[in-house]
Design an enzyme around this catalytic site. Structure first.
Site, mmCIF file in Angstrom:
data_model
loop_
_atom_site.group_PDB
_atom_site.id
_atom_site.type_symbol
_atom_site.label_atom_id
_atom_site.label_comp_id
_atom_site.label_asym_id
_atom_site.label_seq_id
_atom_site.Cartn_x
_atom_site.Cartn_y
_atom_site.Cartn_z
ATOM 1 N N TYR A 36 49.094 38.131 37.674
ATOM 2 C CA TYR A 36 48.593 39.357 37.055
ATOM 3 C C TYR A 36 48.987 39.352 35.584
ATOM 4 C CZ TYR A 36 48.278 41.071 41.907
ATOM 5 O OH TYR A 36 48.004 41.230 43.249
ATOM 6 N N HIS A 107 50.365 33.535 47.554
ATOM 7 C CA HIS A 107 49.221 34.385 47.191
ATOM 8 C C HIS A 107 47.927 33.929 47.863
ATOM 9 C CE1 HIS A 107 47.883 37.152 43.636
ATOM 10 N NE2 HIS A 107 47.324 37.482 44.771
ATOM 11 N N LEU A 188 41.540 51.412 48.782
ATOM 12 C CA LEU A 188 40.549 52.368 48.278
ATOM 13 C C LEU A 188 39.278 51.660 47.824
ATOM 14 C CD1 LEU A 188 42.938 54.708 46.241
ATOM 15 C CD2 LEU A 188 42.093 54.981 48.585
ATOM 16 N N GLY A 189 39.054 50.453 48.382
ATOM 17 C CA GLY A 189 37.825 49.733 48.053
ATOM 18 C C GLY A 189 37.693 49.454 46.575
ATOM 19 N N GLY A 191 38.690 51.172 44.190
ATOM 20 C CA GLY A 191 38.352 52.410 43.495
ATOM 21 C C GLY A 191 37.073 53.069 43.951
#
Length: 282
Positions: A36, A107, A188-189, A191
């Site tokens: 990230y 990951h 939450l998909g 967003g």
């Protein structure tokens, strides 16, 4: 993840304030990864913990290794070689400014390296006191079984939400059989399930989601109809769509922990309120 890249511009002060509020309100499980940024998200957590005087034991830090990036922002390589596992862990410890990592994930599974070799190297990190628990991310049921024979796997991180339920067929049963907790990312998909994204123009130009099939012009309208159905159910429960989506996950099983990402304190508090929502099976 969204505090560092992928989801458009992020305000650094907003992100720090959100982390500060998370700590103050008892959100103790913080999930990051070396890719990230790359690397900047781990440093962000370290800086915030130092600036806020957060006690190390108050936070359960989870980070990941295995996705390797270079100068090309879109390029991705997977590395599960034992020597890389050790190098990546030491680098994450330094960036996070800690002596140990609570939960260390691979990951993505490296198809060119037997999972037994990768997990074997991860197990050495546990013996060395650098890592407390081991996890995998987006691993198959077969891989989970093989990995767990080398060292207990405490958690699997995979995408799981109201509209992403592929893991229910084989992977979730394997987790239950082996006693592995599921850490559900993108609950939450990305967003979409919040109801805040009404059109593709709501996404920044540099937002990674605009290139994803679910957000494409061909699929956007259909998926928006699904979100409207969630919004209707949320109205019946007197909660927000995001709260309903999170409550659905938390009412399924005690071994499922959703990790909703947010950059705003207001969204953090909204997400936390989902803990109190109870759902029935009908």
């Amino acid at each position: 993840m969204g505090m560092s890249e992928f989801y458009g511009h992020a305000n650094l002060n907003d992100c720090k304030n959100t982390l500060k509020s998370a700590h103050e309100n008892g959100v103790s499980f913080w999930d990051t990864a070396d890719m990230y940024g790359p690397f900047t998200n781990e440093r962000l957590l370290a800086t915030t913990m130092k600036e806020q005087g957060i006690i190390r034991g108050d936070i359960q830090l989870a980070t990941k290794f295995g996705i390797v990036r270079d100068d090309d922002p879109s390029a991705r390589n997977i590395n599960g070689r034992p020597e890389y596992v050790r190098q990546a862990c030491d680098a994450s410890l330094q960036r996070l400014g800690v002596d140990y990592i609570d939960l260390y994930y691979q990951h993505r599974v490296d198809r060119d390296v037997p999972i037994e070799e990768t997990v074997g190297a991860m197990a050495e990190l546990v013996s060395a006191g650098k890592v407390r628990f081991l996890g995998l991310s987006e691993a198959s049921a077969h891989t989970l079984h093989k990995a767990n024979q080398v060292h207990p796997i405490s958690a699997l991180q995979s995408e799981y939400s109201l509209w992403s339920r592929d893991i229910e067929q084989d992977i979730l049963p394997a987790c239950q059989e082996l006693g592995i907790g599921l850490v559900a990312y993108s609950p939450l998909g990305r967003g979409f399930l919040t109801g805040a994204i009404k059109q593709r123009d709501d996404l920044d130009q540099d937002d990674w989601r605009s290139h994803m099939p679910r957000f494409s012009k061909e699929n956007f309208t259909h998926n928006l109809q699904l979100v409207q159905f969630v919004e209707h159910m949320a109205q019946q429960k007197n909660c927000t769509p995001a709260q309903l989506a999170l409550a659905w996950l938390m009412n399924l099983n005690a071994n499922i922990v959703p990790i909703p990402g947010t950059r705003k304190v207001s969204r953090l508090m909204e997400n936390m309120a989902s803990i109190d929502i109870r759902l029935t099976s009908l």
